[in-house]
Design an enzyme around this catalytic site. Structure first.
Site, PDB file in Angstrom:
ATOM      1  N   ASN B 390       0.824  -1.199   0.000  1.00 48.41           N
ATOM      2  CA  ASN B 390       0.000   0.000   0.000  1.00 48.41           C
ATOM      3  C   ASN B 390       0.867   1.261   0.000  1.00 48.41           C
ATOM      4  O   ASN B 390       1.068   1.886  -1.043  1.00 48.41           O
ATOM      5  CB  ASN B 390      -0.949  -0.024   1.208  1.00 48.41           C
ATOM      6  N   ASP B 391       1.444   1.591   1.148  1.00 49.33           N
ATOM      7  CA  ASP B 391       2.167   2.861   1.267  1.00 49.33           C
ATOM      8  C   ASP B 391       3.334   2.989   0.286  1.00 49.33           C
ATOM      9  O   ASP B 391       3.620   4.085  -0.192  1.00 49.33           O
ATOM     10  CB  ASP B 391       2.681   3.025   2.694  1.00 49.33           C
ATOM     11  N   VAL B 392       3.980   1.885  -0.044  1.00 51.00           N
ATOM     12  CA  VAL B 392       5.133   1.962  -0.937  1.00 51.00           C
ATOM     13  C   VAL B 392       4.722   2.239  -2.389  1.00 51.00           C
ATOM     14  O   VAL B 392       5.564   2.412  -3.256  1.00 51.00           O
ATOM     15  CB  VAL B 392       6.002   0.684  -0.894  1.00 51.00           C
ATOM     16  N   THR B 393       3.388   2.295  -2.653  1.00 52.34           N
ATOM     17  CA  THR B 393       2.920   2.625  -4.000  1.00 52.34           C
ATOM     18  C   THR B 393       2.172   3.952  -4.006  1.00 52.34           C
ATOM     19  O   THR B 393       1.591   4.319  -5.014  1.00 52.34           O
ATOM     20  CB  THR B 393       1.937   1.548  -4.510  1.00 52.34           C
TER      21      THR B 393
END
Lengths: 98, 468
Positions: B390-393
């Site tokens: 999630n956050d890494v995209t």
């Protein structure tokens, strides 16, 4: 300050630089096995613990030493074992042998 | 040194020299997967040589306890070496704890054997050994507990947390300095064990799951440094070298991890984790619309693509979906689709964790591409399939200065022609941050459990036999 400590500082400094240069080159692909390998190597602290147990200079030193040897040995055995297991799994899609 | 003693002493030192060289070679060979297993063998031979050398030590009067301890230790080590790959992070944390325990116990024994006549410098390194050792011991146990989910994974923060923690550490250092100046005050020694033990626990309390890669690396570094300090106490060059290698390895990994999380290094050193993430969790964009798709539609799009990049995150590991992902990889590869995997440095719960999980599922490692290398390829990618990440995209890390993760390096998934995201629901990720990626026109949300959804896609692909 005695010369042994100065020697030690030189060794520490040099080993630190060698460590940086060698580990900087490790592919991020292998960072997990790298950590479990350095963990296993760190278990070399067992040599200090073995001497403590073998010399039996006091009851306390013997007791602490035995626990220390157990902890370090389990790290060495478990660390090398799992590192090798992980590395065995890394395969390439290109055939390695013709 | 007397002459009878010199023979065995020289032999011991020579074996230690060989072991040191093998340890350095061991790490050097770890640089590439082709030679990495030689690295393990070199390390093992080095370890055996060093232990053999130590057993020649003249001061050893009795071998019984040594043998018993070595056998018990091996007995504990074997099961720890056979854990499942998803459990590797907690196993690693546990072994940091064991390493630190060994160092602390030896330091304690040495103190009581040597007092009252301990030279100042020796007492200083001994204090460092014991302080670093004991805080790493409890800190690593806490980390292992959180990773094993015995302890609550949620970060626990309170007002003045850093002040409390730093005061404790300062207190331990003050006591240590006093001990250096007055090594005969033996009754103070337990304090430089007890205070760091408490500090270790409190240090990990504010840490959440996503911060674990940084924390494990940092604890790795502490464990190494404490072993190096022990080397100074025992005047063992071998230990100094091994400790310095381990310490610098942990340090490098911490720096890489903190960069990948967009944390400054001082932020990491002082353990101020979890703070950035706690700040903003407001429900923005409730009325934004998302497009969802079925497994059948997803399979059709994937089969028609030329280039697919799969972006795995920890959610994939939690759902145990990696073997299904391998089937998807096989099925698409057979159709001539080029499939690669984009690996973010902090994907998973420790450095490199995702690579190990995918390698275990038999995905070839040359398909696992690092963030910096693959980011330039997203614009030429037909489909980016996000599974459990999630956050890494999150593109707001690039553009939205008000976002808590602004500045964090991300995978440029949003630049792919089509984006598909497998996700349980629209609830925000671990950090509680909304992800604009989900609302883009080219994004298709695939709602469901990662494992069963991938399974359905694979099923659709195999039913649909005509090539594209």
């Amino acid at each position: 300050m005695n010369s042994g400590l100065i020697d030690g500082l030189f060794v520490f400094m040099l080993a630190g630089f060698v460590g940086f240069e060698v580990i900087r080159r490790v592919s991020p692909l292998l960072h997990t096995p790298l950590m479990s390998l350095t963990n296993a190597l760190d278990a070399i602290a067992v040599v200090g613990a073995i001497v403590l147990v073998g010399e039996q200079k006091s009851k306390l030193a013997l007791a602490l030493g035995v626990v220390a040897v157990i902890a370090a040995t389990s790290n060495a055995v478990g660390g090398f074992l799992i590192t090798d297991r992980m590395l065995k799994m890394f395969k390439t899609s290109r055939p390695t042998k013709p | 040194m007397n002459t009878g003693f010199a023979g065995s002493q020289t032999a011991i030192e020579f074996l230690y020299l060989i072991a040191s060289a093998l340890f350095i070679l061991s790490l050097k060979w770890m640089s590439a997967p082709q030679t990495a297993r030689h690295g393990v063998w070199a390390g093992e031979i080095g370890m055996v040589a060093a232990i053999a050398g130590t057993l020649l030590h003249r001061g050893i009067v009795d071998y019984r306890w040594i043998a018993i301890a070595l056998v018990i230790g091996s007995g504990i080590g074997i099961p720890l070496g056979l854990v499942h790959m998803t459990a590797v992070p907690q196993r690693t944390a546990l072994s940091h704890a064991f390493g630190a325990l060994c160092v602390t116990l030896v330091g304690t024994a040495e103190f009581y054997l040597r007092t009252p006549s301990v030279p100042h410098f020796l007492m200083a390194v001994l204090s460092m050994e014991v302080i670093l050792g004991s805080l790493t011991f409890t800190g690593s146990l806490m980390a292992a507990g959180k990773l094993q989910e015995i302890l609550p994974q949620r970060p626990l923060t309170y007002q003045g947390q850093n002040f409390v923690n730093l005061s404790l550490l300062a207190m331990a250092i003050v006591v240590a300095v006093y001990l250096v100046l007055h090594p005969d005050t033996r009754q103070l020694f337990p304090a430089i064990i007890a205070i760091p033990l408490i500090f270790g626990v409190l240090m990990i309390v504010p840490i959440g799951g996503a911060d674990m890669p940084t924390v494990i690396s940092l604890l790795n570094s502490y464990a190494g440094l404490s072993a190096a300090a022990m080397g100074f106490v025992l005047d063992s060059k071998l230990l100094i070298i091994a400790g310095a290698l381990d310490g610098s390895s942990g340090f490098i990994l911490s720096v890489i991890m903190s960069k990948a999380m967009n944390r400054s290094f001082t932020n990491v050193l002082f353990g101020a984790f979890g703070q950035v993430q706690a700040s903003e969790a407001e429900g923005r964009g409730e009325d934004k619309t998302v497009r969802s798709a079925t497994a059948e539609e997803a399979a059709g799009i994937l089969a028609a693509a030329n280039r697919v990049v799969i972006v795995p995150g920890y959610g994939m590991a939690v759902a145990q979906a990696q073997h299904k992902v391998r089937e998807l990889y096989d099925s698409l590869s057979k159709r001539g689709v080029e499939v690669r995997f984009a690996i973010h440095p902090v994907a998973g719960r420790m450095p490199g964790h995702m690579n190990v999980l995918l390698a275990e599922a038999d995905i070839p490692y040359d398909r696992l591409i690092e963030m910096d290398e693959i980011n330039g390829d997203f614009p030429q990618t037909d489909v980016a399939l996000v599974i459990g990440a999630n956050d890494v995209t999150n593109p707001s890390a690039r553009s939205d200065q008000s976002s808590p993760i602004y500045g964090m390096p991300i995978l440029d998934v949003d630049k792919a022609r089509t984006v598909m995201v497998i996700k349980r629901s629209m609830s925000p990720g671990f950090a509680g941050i909304d992800n604009p990626l989900y609302y883009m026109d080219k994004t298709l949300m695939l709602f469901g459990d990662a494992k069963s959804f991938v399974n359905r896609i694979v099923h659709e692909l195999s039913g649909n036999t005509h090539p594209h």
